[in-house]
Write a protein that holds these residues in place. Structure first.
Motif, PDB file in Angstrom:
ATOM      1  N   GLY A  23       0.779  -1.231   0.000  1.00 25.74           N
ATOM      2  CA  GLY A  23       0.000   0.000   0.000  1.00 25.74           C
ATOM      3  C   GLY A  23       0.808   1.277   0.000  1.00 25.74           C
ATOM      4  O   GLY A  23       0.286   2.348   0.319  1.00 25.74           O
ATOM      5  N   SER A  24       2.081   1.202  -0.353  1.00 27.93           N
ATOM      6  CA  SER A  24       2.953   2.371  -0.331  1.00 27.93           C
ATOM      7  C   SER A  24       2.966   3.065  -1.687  1.00 27.93           C
ATOM      8  O   SER A  24       3.114   2.417  -2.734  1.00 27.93           O
ATOM      9  CB  SER A  24       4.380   1.968   0.049  1.00 27.93           C
ATOM     10  N   LYS A  25       2.864   4.391  -1.673  1.00 27.51           N
ATOM     11  CA  LYS A  25       2.924   5.170  -2.906  1.00 27.51           C
ATOM     12  C   LYS A  25       4.348   5.271  -3.446  1.00 27.51           C
ATOM     13  O   LYS A  25       4.550   5.802  -4.542  1.00 27.51           O
ATOM     14  CB  LYS A  25       2.360   6.563  -2.668  1.00 27.51           C
ATOM     15  N   GLU A  26       5.324   4.782  -2.687  1.00 26.03           N
ATOM     16  CA  GLU A  26       6.709   4.809  -3.141  1.00 26.03           C
ATOM     17  C   GLU A  26       7.108   3.510  -3.844  1.00 26.03           C
ATOM     18  O   GLU A  26       8.237   3.387  -4.312  1.00 26.03           O
ATOM     19  CB  GLU A  26       7.655   5.065  -1.967  1.00 26.03           C
ATOM     20  N   MET A  27       6.193   2.543  -3.918  1.00 23.00           N
ATOM     21  CA  MET A  27       6.479   1.244  -4.518  1.00 23.00           C
ATOM     22  C   MET A  27       5.629   1.037  -5.771  1.00 23.00           C
ATOM     23  O   MET A  27       4.491   1.499  -5.844  1.00 23.00           O
ATOM     24  CB  MET A  27       6.208   0.125  -3.513  1.00 23.00           C
ATOM     25  N   ALA A  28       6.205   0.333  -6.718  1.00 23.45           N
ATOM     26  CA  ALA A  28       5.466  -0.032  -7.928  1.00 23.45           C
ATOM     27  C   ALA A  28       5.972  -1.387  -8.405  1.00 23.45           C
ATOM     28  O   ALA A  28       7.043  -1.856  -7.993  1.00 23.45           O
ATOM     29  CB  ALA A  28       5.627   1.025  -9.014  1.00 23.45           C
ATOM     30  N   GLY A  29       5.208  -2.017  -9.278  1.00 22.07           N
ATOM     31  CA  GLY A  29       5.601  -3.299  -9.836  1.00 22.07           C
ATOM     32  C   GLY A  29       5.388  -3.324 -11.334  1.00 22.07           C
ATOM     33  O   GLY A  29       4.522  -2.608 -11.861  1.00 22.07           O
ATOM     34  N   ILE A  30       6.184  -4.118 -12.017  1.00 18.14           N
ATOM     35  CA  ILE A  30       6.043  -4.281 -13.462  1.00 18.14           C
ATOM     36  C   ILE A  30       5.397  -5.638 -13.718  1.00 18.14           C
ATOM     37  O   ILE A  30       5.852  -6.667 -13.202  1.00 18.14           O
ATOM     38  CB  ILE A  30       7.404  -4.217 -14.176  1.00 18.14           C
ATOM     39  N   GLY A  31       4.343  -5.640 -14.526  1.00 19.48           N
ATOM     40  CA  GLY A  31       3.670  -6.891 -14.834  1.00 19.48           C
ATOM     41  C   GLY A  31       2.608  -6.701 -15.897  1.00 19.48           C
ATOM     42  O   GLY A  31       2.589  -5.704 -16.624  1.00 19.48           O
ATOM     43  N   SER A  32       1.687  -7.641 -15.942  1.00 18.59           N
ATOM     44  CA  SER A  32       0.642  -7.622 -16.964  1.00 18.59           C
ATOM     45  C   SER A  32      -0.512  -6.723 -16.550  1.00 18.59           C
ATOM     46  O   SER A  32      -0.734  -6.443 -15.366  1.00 18.59           O
ATOM     47  CB  SER A  32       0.116  -9.043 -17.193  1.00 18.59           C
ATOM     48  N   ALA A  33      -1.273  -6.302 -17.545  1.00 16.31           N
ATOM     49  CA  ALA A  33      -2.479  -5.529 -17.265  1.00 16.31           C
ATOM     50  C   ALA A  33      -3.458  -6.358 -16.450  1.00 16.31           C
ATOM     51  O   ALA A  33      -4.176  -5.827 -15.589  1.00 16.31           O
ATOM     52  CB  ALA A  33      -3.119  -5.079 -18.576  1.00 16.31           C
ATOM     53  N   LEU A  34      -3.483  -7.664 -16.694  1.00 23.20           N
ATOM     54  CA  LEU A  34      -4.364  -8.567 -15.951  1.00 23.20           C
ATOM     55  C   LEU A  34      -4.030  -8.549 -14.467  1.00 23.20           C
ATOM     56  O   LEU A  34      -4.918  -8.421 -13.620  1.00 23.20           O
ATOM     57  CB  LEU A  34      -4.233  -9.993 -16.508  1.00 23.20           C
ATOM     58  N   ALA A  35      -2.754  -8.661 -14.130  1.00 27.04           N
ATOM     59  CA  ALA A  35      -2.345  -8.667 -12.724  1.00 27.04           C
ATOM     60  C   ALA A  35      -2.635  -7.328 -12.058  1.00 27.04           C
ATOM     61  O   ALA A  35      -3.102  -7.271 -10.910  1.00 27.04           O
ATOM     62  CB  ALA A  35      -0.856  -8.990 -12.611  1.00 27.04           C
ATOM     63  N   ILE A  36      -2.355  -6.228 -12.749  1.00 31.66           N
ATOM     64  CA  ILE A  36      -2.591  -4.896 -12.186  1.00 31.66           C
ATOM     65  C   ILE A  36      -4.075  -4.714 -11.865  1.00 31.66           C
ATOM     66  O   ILE A  36      -4.444  -4.224 -10.795  1.00 31.66           O
ATOM     67  CB  ILE A  36      -2.087  -3.815 -13.158  1.00 31.66           C
ATOM     68  N   ALA A  37      -4.932  -5.150 -12.778  1.00 34.18           N
ATOM     69  CA  ALA A  37      -6.371  -5.017 -12.557  1.00 34.18           C
ATOM     70  C   ALA A  37      -6.847  -5.929 -11.431  1.00 34.18           C
ATOM     71  O   ALA A  37      -7.662  -5.521 -10.591  1.00 34.18           O
ATOM     72  CB  ALA A  37      -7.125  -5.325 -13.851  1.00 34.18           C
ATOM     73  N   GLN A  38      -6.342  -7.169 -11.402  1.00 34.96           N
ATOM     74  CA  GLN A  38      -6.779  -8.123 -10.388  1.00 34.96           C
ATOM     75  C   GLN A  38      -6.446  -7.660  -8.977  1.00 34.96           C
ATOM     76  O   GLN A  38      -7.171  -7.963  -8.029  1.00 34.96           O
ATOM     77  CB  GLN A  38      -6.152  -9.500 -10.649  1.00 34.96           C
ATOM     78  N   HIS A  39      -5.359  -6.915  -8.814  1.00 38.45           N
ATOM     79  CA  HIS A  39      -4.919  -6.512  -7.484  1.00 38.45           C
ATOM     80  C   HIS A  39      -5.250  -5.058  -7.160  1.00 38.45           C
ATOM     81  O   HIS A  39      -4.763  -4.518  -6.169  1.00 38.45           O
ATOM     82  CB  HIS A  39      -3.422  -6.773  -7.340  1.00 38.45           C
ATOM     83  N   GLY A  40      -6.075  -4.442  -7.993  1.00 41.09           N
ATOM     84  CA  GLY A  40      -6.587  -3.121  -7.667  1.00 41.09           C
ATOM     85  C   GLY A  40      -5.592  -1.991  -7.771  1.00 41.09           C
ATOM     86  O   GLY A  40      -5.767  -0.943  -7.136  1.00 41.09           O
ATOM     87  N   LEU A  41      -4.554  -2.161  -8.584  1.00 46.16           N
ATOM     88  CA  LEU A  41      -3.589  -1.083  -8.787  1.00 46.16           C
ATOM     89  C   LEU A  41      -3.999  -0.225  -9.979  1.00 46.16           C
ATOM     90  O   LEU A  41      -4.916  -0.558 -10.718  1.00 46.16           O
ATOM     91  CB  LEU A  41      -2.185  -1.662  -9.011  1.00 46.16           C
ATOM     92  N   ILE A  42      -3.302   0.871 -10.150  1.00 49.75           N
ATOM     93  CA  ILE A  42      -3.517   1.732 -11.309  1.00 49.75           C
ATOM     94  C   ILE A  42      -2.285   1.662 -12.210  1.00 49.75           C
ATOM     95  O   ILE A  42      -1.182   1.377 -11.745  1.00 49.75           O
ATOM     96  CB  ILE A  42      -3.797   3.192 -10.901  1.00 49.75           C
ATOM     97  N   VAL A  43      -2.473   1.906 -13.492  1.00 47.39           N
ATOM     98  CA  VAL A  43      -1.373   1.871 -14.456  1.00 47.39           C
ATOM     99  C   VAL A  43      -0.668   3.226 -14.450  1.00 47.39           C
ATOM    100  O   VAL A  43      -1.264   4.253 -14.765  1.00 47.39           O
ATOM    101  CB  VAL A  43      -1.872   1.537 -15.870  1.00 47.39           C
TER     102      VAL A  43
END
Length: 270
Positions: free
Chosen positions: A140-160
């Protein structure tokens, strides 16, 4: 149908599985490592497996060829998928707030030029792209991000935060469909074999000549050292042909000049 993949839900392996099976209902069996994936198929925990074997940027994942052979799995198909890497962060984060980016080393390598404009960002290797996305969501940190698929980003409630940040748009991964037993196929035009040649200088030249003699195209070759046998190699070959009879005749012709010869699978080229 249970399909074993490397990674958790949302991984590129899941995208490849869904691309392969379309609208057919499948159950994803997540495996943290490729070895776990191979074992899941070999032991019946999964009906089939989808395993990445090469990428147009990062090259061949040679250990996976060994895993397929060691677990006596059969290749029954292939999936070629364009890989689009996206940067995902928690809602409210931005490219300016990010300090650490997590992903699998191959994904990081494919995206490093994007971060040249952000020298304050640290790139950190992890075991899996989708796992990185999940960990960022849980932190839940605004200082962290991850690289992955659009599917994973959507499934885990992140924004692109960055869409399609891979350096090369010609970024494709080839995945293999794996089974425990050979699958009956109406037609096939491709095969993967492994072989160890007899220890004689002319054996490799003879093998290549046999391919030409039987009108079989060598589309890929990999050589791996054999532990305990310095300067001896196991070769993995991808072959293209027009008729299965060509393949059968080639295997018979190769037998006298090989110590071991295995047909790892025949299938239809993607």
């Amino acid at each position: 149908m249970k399909i074993a993949i490397q990674g958790i839900a949302g991984a590129f392996h899941e995208e490849a599985a869904r691309l392969r099976f379309g609208d057919r209902p499948i159950e994803i069996v997540p495996c943290l490592t490729f070895r776990e994936l191979a074992a899941a198929v070999a032991t019946g925990l999964a009906d089939k497996g989808i395993m990445a074997i090469e990428n147009t940027i990062s090259g061949t994942i040679q250990p996976n060829l060994e895993l397929i052979r060691e677990h006596q799995l059969r290749i029954s198909g292939e999936v070629i998928m364009r890989i689009r890497q996206h940067l995902g962060g928690v809602p409210g984060s931005s490219l300016q707030s990010i300090r650490k980016v997590y992903s699998h080393y191959m994904a990081l390598n494919q995206c490093r030029p994007f971060f040249d404009a952000y020298p304050g960002v640290e790139l950190i290797e992890s075991e899996d792209t989708a796992l990185s996305i999940r960990d960022v969501a849980e932190a839940g940190s605004k200082e962290m991000a991850g690289i992955g698929s659009a599917l994973a980003i959507a499934q885990h409630g992140l924004i692109v935060l960055g869409e399609g940040i891979e350096a090369s748009k010609q970024n494709f991964t080839r995945f293999l469909l794996l089974d425990r037993q050979p699958q009956l196929s109406i037609s096939c035009n491709k095969a993967t074999i492994s072989l160890v040649l007899q220890p004689q200088p002319e054996a490799f030249t003879q093998a290549m000549a046999l391919l030409q003699e039987h009108h079989i195209q060598l589309s890929k070759i990999e050589s791996l050292t054999i532990p305990g046998r310095p300067w001896h190699y196991r070769y993995y070959l991808d072959l293209r042909f027009e008729a299965e009879e060509q393949l059968d005749e080639l295997l018979q012709a190769l037998a006298p000049i090989t110590e071991s010869l295995h047909l790892m699978g025949k299938y239809t080229a993607n």
